[in-house]
Structures are given as structure tokens and as C-alpha cells.
Design a protein around this motif. Structure first.
Motif, mmCIF file in Angstrom:
data_model
loop_
_atom_site.group_PDB
_atom_site.id
_atom_site.type_symbol
_atom_site.label_atom_id
_atom_site.label_comp_id
_atom_site.label_asym_id
_atom_site.label_seq_id
_atom_site.Cartn_x
_atom_site.Cartn_y
_atom_site.Cartn_z
ATOM 1 N N ALA A 50 0.197 -0.911 -0.162
ATOM 2 C CA ALA A 50 0.054 0.036 0.077
ATOM 3 C C ALA A 50 0.720 1.307 -0.075
ATOM 4 O O ALA A 50 1.712 0.863 0.293
ATOM 5 C CB ALA A 50 -0.852 -0.128 1.582
ATOM 6 N N GLN A 51 0.774 2.086 -0.516
ATOM 7 C CA GLN A 51 1.061 3.483 -0.474
ATOM 8 C C GLN A 51 0.624 4.299 0.502
ATOM 9 O O GLN A 51 -0.287 4.795 1.474
ATOM 10 C CB GLN A 51 0.463 4.628 -1.666
ATOM 11 N N VAL A 52 2.348 4.955 1.442
ATOM 12 C CA VAL A 52 1.646 5.151 2.933
ATOM 13 C C VAL A 52 3.214 6.678 2.318
ATOM 14 O O VAL A 52 3.840 6.533 1.819
ATOM 15 C CB VAL A 52 2.009 4.409 3.683
ATOM 16 N N ALA A 53 2.283 8.040 2.725
ATOM 17 C CA ALA A 53 2.606 9.092 2.932
ATOM 18 C C ALA A 53 3.602 9.031 1.061
ATOM 19 O O ALA A 53 4.754 9.482 1.198
ATOM 20 C CB ALA A 53 3.995 9.534 3.891
ATOM 21 N N GLY A 54 2.981 8.486 -0.020
ATOM 22 C CA GLY A 54 3.684 8.555 -0.975
ATOM 23 C C GLY A 54 4.601 7.389 -1.227
ATOM 24 O O GLY A 54 5.521 7.330 -2.388
ATOM 25 N N LYS A 55 4.923 7.004 -0.420
ATOM 26 C CA LYS A 55 5.314 5.335 -0.448
ATOM 27 C C LYS A 55 5.199 4.460 -0.215
ATOM 28 O O LYS A 55 4.134 3.827 0.707
ATOM 29 C CB LYS A 55 7.230 5.899 0.473
ATOM 30 N N PRO A 56 5.713 3.442 -1.270
ATOM 31 C CA PRO A 56 4.871 1.798 -0.809
ATOM 32 C C PRO A 56 5.105 1.357 0.727
ATOM 33 O O PRO A 56 6.566 1.249 1.210
ATOM 34 C CB PRO A 56 5.616 1.167 -2.650
ATOM 35 N N LEU A 57 4.174 0.917 1.308
ATOM 36 C CA LEU A 57 4.480 -0.435 2.582
ATOM 37 C C LEU A 57 5.214 -1.590 1.763
ATOM 38 O O LEU A 57 4.049 -1.778 1.191
ATOM 39 C CB LEU A 57 3.697 -0.065 3.787
ATOM 40 N N PRO A 58 6.067 -1.725 2.646
ATOM 41 C CA PRO A 58 6.131 -3.579 2.132
ATOM 42 C C PRO A 58 5.044 -4.036 2.927
ATOM 43 O O PRO A 58 5.071 -3.534 4.253
ATOM 44 C CB PRO A 58 8.339 -3.727 2.450
ATOM 45 N N TRP A 59 5.075 -5.394 3.063
ATOM 46 C CA TRP A 59 4.556 -6.224 3.865
ATOM 47 C C TRP A 59 5.491 -6.228 5.081
ATOM 48 O O TRP A 59 4.471 -7.141 6.056
ATOM 49 C CB TRP A 59 4.660 -7.930 2.805
ATOM 50 N N LYS A 60 6.791 -6.413 4.829
ATOM 51 C CA LYS A 60 7.007 -5.946 6.177
ATOM 52 C C LYS A 60 7.112 -5.773 7.545
ATOM 53 O O LYS A 60 7.421 -5.871 8.681
ATOM 54 C CB LYS A 60 9.055 -6.920 6.192
ATOM 55 N N ASP A 61 6.400 -4.368 6.925
ATOM 56 C CA ASP A 61 6.167 -3.412 7.843
ATOM 57 C C ASP A 61 4.392 -2.984 7.975
ATOM 58 O O ASP A 61 4.041 -2.330 8.776
ATOM 59 C CB ASP A 61 6.491 -2.099 7.194
ATOM 60 N N LEU A 62 3.970 -4.277 7.162
ATOM 61 C CA LEU A 62 2.828 -4.509 8.301
ATOM 62 C C LEU A 62 1.998 -4.658 9.216
ATOM 63 O O LEU A 62 2.392 -5.313 10.176
ATOM 64 C CB LEU A 62 1.881 -5.272 7.050
ATOM 65 N N GLU A 63 1.255 -4.433 10.095
ATOM 66 C CA GLU A 63 0.955 -4.178 11.341
ATOM 67 C C GLU A 63 -0.480 -5.265 11.449
ATOM 68 O O GLU A 63 -0.962 -4.686 11.374
ATOM 69 C CB GLU A 63 0.834 -2.774 12.529
ATOM 70 N N ILE A 64 -0.223 -6.083 12.155
ATOM 71 C CA ILE A 64 -0.600 -7.363 12.364
ATOM 72 C C ILE A 64 -1.257 -6.883 14.161
ATOM 73 O O ILE A 64 0.146 -6.826 14.980
ATOM 74 C CB ILE A 64 -0.105 -8.647 12.792
ATOM 75 N N VAL A 65 -2.373 -7.206 14.415
ATOM 76 C CA VAL A 65 -2.522 -6.021 15.456
ATOM 77 C C VAL A 65 -3.939 -7.447 16.004
ATOM 78 O O VAL A 65 -4.876 -7.572 15.361
ATOM 79 C CB VAL A 65 -3.400 -5.159 16.047
ATOM 80 N N VAL A 66 -3.151 -8.644 17.696
ATOM 81 C CA VAL A 66 -4.328 -9.046 18.495
ATOM 82 C C VAL A 66 -4.315 -8.117 19.106
ATOM 83 O O VAL A 66 -4.274 -8.757 20.066
ATOM 84 C CB VAL A 66 -3.597 -10.486 18.791
ATOM 85 N N ASP A 67 -6.179 -7.826 19.287
ATOM 86 C CA ASP A 67 -6.782 -7.435 20.216
ATOM 87 C C ASP A 67 -7.655 -8.324 20.948
ATOM 88 O O ASP A 67 -9.307 -8.494 20.578
ATOM 89 C CB ASP A 67 -7.323 -6.098 19.840
ATOM 90 N N SER A 68 -7.036 -9.386 22.192
ATOM 91 C CA SER A 68 -7.916 -10.265 22.915
ATOM 92 C C SER A 68 -7.157 -11.003 23.859
ATOM 93 O O SER A 68 -5.906 -11.319 23.053
ATOM 94 C CB SER A 68 -8.337 -10.945 22.027
ATOM 95 N N PRO A 69 -7.225 -10.490 24.971
ATOM 96 C CA PRO A 69 -6.469 -11.210 26.079
ATOM 97 C C PRO A 69 -6.360 -12.236 26.172
ATOM 98 O O PRO A 69 -5.516 -12.978 26.104
ATOM 99 C CB PRO A 69 -6.718 -10.260 27.309
ATOM 100 N N LEU A 70 -7.293 -12.906 25.716
ATOM 101 C CA LEU A 70 -7.835 -13.805 25.585
ATOM 102 C C LEU A 70 -7.342 -15.166 24.574
ATOM 103 O O LEU A 70 -6.757 -16.361 24.576
ATOM 104 C CB LEU A 70 -9.631 -14.522 25.372
ATOM 105 N N ALA A 71 -6.966 -14.228 23.665
ATOM 106 C CA ALA A 71 -6.256 -14.161 21.820
ATOM 107 C C ALA A 71 -5.295 -14.938 22.341
ATOM 108 O O ALA A 71 -4.016 -15.522 22.083
ATOM 109 C CB ALA A 71 -6.885 -13.569 20.933
ATOM 110 N N ALA A 72 -4.179 -13.968 22.935
ATOM 111 C CA ALA A 72 -2.721 -13.581 23.468
ATOM 112 C C ALA A 72 -2.565 -15.050 24.499
ATOM 113 O O ALA A 72 -1.072 -15.753 24.444
ATOM 114 C CB ALA A 72 -2.116 -12.656 24.231
#
Length: 473
Positions: free
Chosen positions: A270-292
Motif C-alpha cells: 500500500a502507499q503510505v505518505a507517497g511511498k509503498p508500504l512493504p509487507w514486512k512493515d505491515l502491522e498485525i494487531v491481536v486485540d484480545s487478552p484471551l487470544a493472546a
């Protein structure tokens, strides 16, 4: 007398609870919550009482720890059940964690009471190794002869970590039967877990049918579908919301996303601030204490992973604990994350419970973000009738609305479904499991599915020459 009774999962896919009667005693296979509009034997999603006789029940056998299979255990104890809780070794560790969360949500907020209930449950748990016969009870006559007996054996079901199908060796007098309860069977080639192998014998089979009317995509197809959906969804700098079950689906998705990052890390997503965001910089969030918590337990239980997953670990990869992964525990951090992602333009993938959007932290994300067309909702699991997840899946593509906490929310976010990530076997998988039994069962009972799915599986079995097929009500 050897008999099978059903106290749930006959009008839908939740509330699993089955009874095997052998002589004058019996066991229960699972004791789960009902969800959505589903019900059984007088119990519903709001009335959780145990309204069937249990004085003769000698043991509860747990196939796996999803809430629709174990959620009514506290009510079973309250009704007077005093027997052991038999389950696999991984499930013995996972069950208290799952029930602690269920108790907080639907039973009580009293920490002391929760502690006492969990202590009682832990004291009843008996961990049974896979593949070993475990005697449950014997009844004897006046002369000391064995008049009835029951032993069980757990086999891997490939559904979630610790899942099992149950072989029951039942004897009354000179009559002996092998009755098999499938629990929930996993899809072959699912990440992390080895697939289920059919039993060597089943005179009677009680089989699930969640996807008895359809097949899933193969693993390679669904993996690249996941990649394409994420790329398309994140290209407009939105958030991808994934309502994920805390146990099973979350860990499998993390495993698959880590593999995409490892393979395509330097490619732009994806483009972020005019630059491509590579897969390695994609943030993945797990928002669940139970899942964690479950993810930590999954990591601790690596001996139960399949060979592929163990090889990744040996090669230095960390499929459930990678650099791009952020875990949110506290409620304050959760609320900040919702506000930040709703207003920011940084691509992100959020996995949050509950899987059917009927509660939990995913609801706050949906309320804040469903109305923004930049965002996407990705369903990867079954959505029961009467749940908000089913409504979003049904009405979202039409530009409809969903009711959350008594308020209507317009659905402008795009809605996707990748059914291949279901932890359940598809129709062909179920048929392959049944056909793998060397001698055809004399009786097959189809449960744990909506009516269309059950009748479709019944039709396929009849066409394959099976008889004695029943759909209990």
C-alpha cells in the motif's frame, strides 16, 4: 441397553451436548453454549440451565474447548455433576483458560467465586493421552460379574489444538458396540495441526455437518486469496477487521500471515505518505487478552504441531511470535487503538474476538469503523443464524445495516469471506473420513449443522450406499 441421546447441536451448530447410555450409567460428550437463535432441550443462549437428568452420568468427555462445546460446564457442576472431566492433554491446559473467560462474561464478575469454580474444574480434569484406552466405569451384578462397561479413546481431530474425536467401547451383557463421536473435525492441510485419521471401527457414528453442503478452497488457493484480499483492502489505507475466534482461527491466521510476510516481505502492499508500504512493515494487531493467552499456550505446545510447523521453528522462524505482531491487553489500550485506527490512514490488520461479532472487543471496532468505506471486514469462520456476524455477512454487500448493542450501524466497509480458513472439515473431508472406516457403520447420526447442511450430507451418504442415516431433532 446402549443408547445415544442428544441435548444440543441438533437445531444448529452450537450447544453441543450428547449422551451415551450404557446399562444404567452414562457419559456426556461435551456441554456447550448455544449461540444466536439456536437452542436445545429447553436451553437457549440466555437460559443455560441443565434440564435433563444427570444422576447417572459418570463422566463428561470434552472433545475440544471451544465455547459451544464447553460453555455450560459451570452449570453442569451447579446442577450436581460430580464426575471427572476427561479430555486430551492439550485441552487439559486450555480448558480452564476458556472457562475463566466464559465465567467472567456470562456467570459472575466475582473473582473469588470464579477462582473457586475454576479450582473445582481443575480438580476434576483428567488428561487422557491420544490413542490410549481409558476405562470410565464398570457395573457388576450380584455375583460380581461385569454386566456393563465403558472405555473411551481419544484420537486427533485436527480442528484446534487438543481437539479429539471420541471412540467409545461399550458393553452390556454379551452385546458390545463401538460408538464414535466426531466432535468437530478439522480441514485437511490446515496450518499447525495434523489431520484426522478415520477410526478403525464404528458401529454407530455421530458426525458433525457444519459444512456438510459445501467444500473449502485448498490451502494454496485460500492463502493467495487471503493475500489478494489484504492487498486490495489495504491499498486504500484502511483497517482490515477480522472477527476471529480466540482459539484456533487466530493462531492459524497468524501462521498464514507470517508466511506471507516471509515470502513477500519486500513487495509493496500500500502507499503510505507517497511511498509503498512493504509487507514486512505491515502491522498485525491481536486485540484480545484471551487470544493472546491461547497463542502463548499454542507456542508452549509445539510437540502437538504438525511437521511443517515444527520445521519452521527449527529453521528459526516464529510463526506465532513475529516482529510485526502487536498484542493489546488492557482495555484502555484497546480503546486508544480503536480511536487511532478509526482516524488514521495507516494500513493495519486487526484480529479481535468474538468470532461471530456477538460481543467482545470486535464490537467496538465495528461500531467505529463499519461506516467508513476504506475499511474491510474479513470473515474466516462460520457465522451462526441470529448473530451480528451473519447479518454483516448477509447485508453488508447490499449496503445494509447491522444492530450492535441495540443501535443500528450502516455497513459501508467492504465485506469478504474466505471460507477455506474454517477450522471445520468440508463436505468432501467429512465423506472421506466416513468412507475411511473399513466397515460401514450400521447407524450414522448427523448433528452440528444447519438443516440444509445436514440434509445435503445425508443425501451424499445415501448415494454412496450408506443406510441407517438419521438427523436427530
Amino acid at each position: 441397553m446402549i443408547d445415544v441421546k442428544h441435548h444440543g447441536a441438533t437445531s444448529g451448530v452450537t450447544g453441543s451436548c450428547h449422551e451415551l447410555v450404557v446399562g444404567h450409567a452414562g457419559i456426556l460428550i461435551d456441554c456447550g453454549l448455544f449461540q444466536g437463535q439456536e437452542e436445545g432441550n429447553g436451553a437457549t443462549a440466555t437460559d443455560l440451565s441443565i434440564d435433563f437428568p444427570i444422576a447417572h452420568i459418570r463422566a463428561l468427555v470434552v472433545t475440544h474447548v471451544h465455547i459451544d462445546h464447553v460453555g455450560r460446564i459451570p452449570y453442569l457442576l451447579a446442577a450436581g455433576f460430580t464426575g471427572p472431566i476427561l479430555c486430551s492433554e492439550p485441552s487439559a491446559l486450555l480448558l480452564p483458560e476458556m472457562l475463566e473467560d466464559a465465567l467472567k462474561i456470562g456467570f459472575t464478575r466475582d473473582r473469588e467465586l470464579i477462582g473457586r469454580v475454576l479450582g473445582l474444574i481443575r480438580s476434576r480434569i483428567v488428561a487422557v493421552p491420544y490413542g490410549q484406552w481409558h476405562p470410565v466405569f464398570e457395573e457388576r451384578g450380584e455375583a460380581g460379574e461385569v454386566t456393563a462397561s465403558l472405555a473411551i479413546r481419544l484420537q486427533r481431530a485436527g480442528h484446534i489444538l487438543g481437539s479429539a474425536y471420541v471412540e467409545c467401547e461399550a458393553r452390556v451383557g454379551e452385546t458390545a458396540e463401538r460408538i464414535v463421536f466426531s466432535g468437530d473435525l478439522g480441514a485437511p492441510h490446515a496450518p499447525l495441526l495434523p489431520e484426522a485419521r478415520p477410526p478403525e471401527r464404528a458401529d454407530r457414528l455421530v458426525i458433525e455437518s457444519t459444512y456438510g453442503d459445501k467444500d473449502h478452497e485448498d490451502r494454496q488457493t485460500r492463502r493467495f486469496r487471503l493475500k489478494a484480499i489484504l492487498e486490495r483492502a489495504l491499498a486504500d489505507r484502511g483497517t482490515v477487521l477480522v472477527p476471529a475466534f480466540s482459539l484456533g482461527r487466530t493462531q492459524e491466521l497468524l501462521y498464514e500471515i507470517e508466511s506471507l510476510i516471509a515470502e513477500f516481505g519486500n513487495e509493496g502492499i500500500a502507499q503510505v505518505a507517497g511511498k509503498p508500504l512493504p509487507w514486512k512493515d505491515l502491522e498485525i494487531v491481536v486485540d484480545s487478552p484471551l487470544a493472546a493467552g491461547f497463542t502463548r499456550l499454542y507456542r508452549d505446545l509445539k510437540p502437538y504441531w504438525d511437521e511443517e510447523a515444527r520445521e519452521l521453528v527449527s529453521a528459526g522462524r516464529h510463526p506465532l511470535s513475529f516482529e510485526q505482531l502487536t498484542v493489546i491487553d488492557s482495555h484502555d489500550d484497546h480503546l486508544k487503538a480503536v480511536d487511532y485506527l478509526a482516524s488514521s490512514h495507516r494500513p493495519c490488520v486487526v484480529l479481535a474476538g468474538s468470532g461471530m461479532c456477538a460481543g467482545g472487543r470486535i464490537v467496538n471496532y465495528l461500531q467505529a469503523m463499519l461506516g467508513d468505506a476504506r475499511n474491510d471486514v474479513l470473515f474466516v469462520g462460520y457465522q451462526a443464524a441470529g448473530t451480528p456476524g451473519r447479518d454483516i455477512l448477509t447485508y453488508g454487500p447490499r449496503g445494509g445495516w447491522v444492530e450492535l448493542d441495540g443501535k443500528r450501524y450502516d455497513i459501508r466497509a467492504r465485506v469478504h469471506q474466505v471460507g477455506g480458513y474454517s477450522a471445520h472439515a468440508g463436505q468432501s473431508d467429512l465423506l472421506r473420513f466416513i468412507r475411511g472406516i473399513p466397515v460401514k457403520p450400521a447407524e450414522i447420526r448427523i448433528v452440528h449443522g444447519e438443516q440444509e447442511a445436514k440434509t445435503a450430507l445425508q443425501r451424499e451418504l445415501a448415494a454412496a450406499g450408506y443406510t441407517g442415516i438419521m438427523i436427530p431433532t
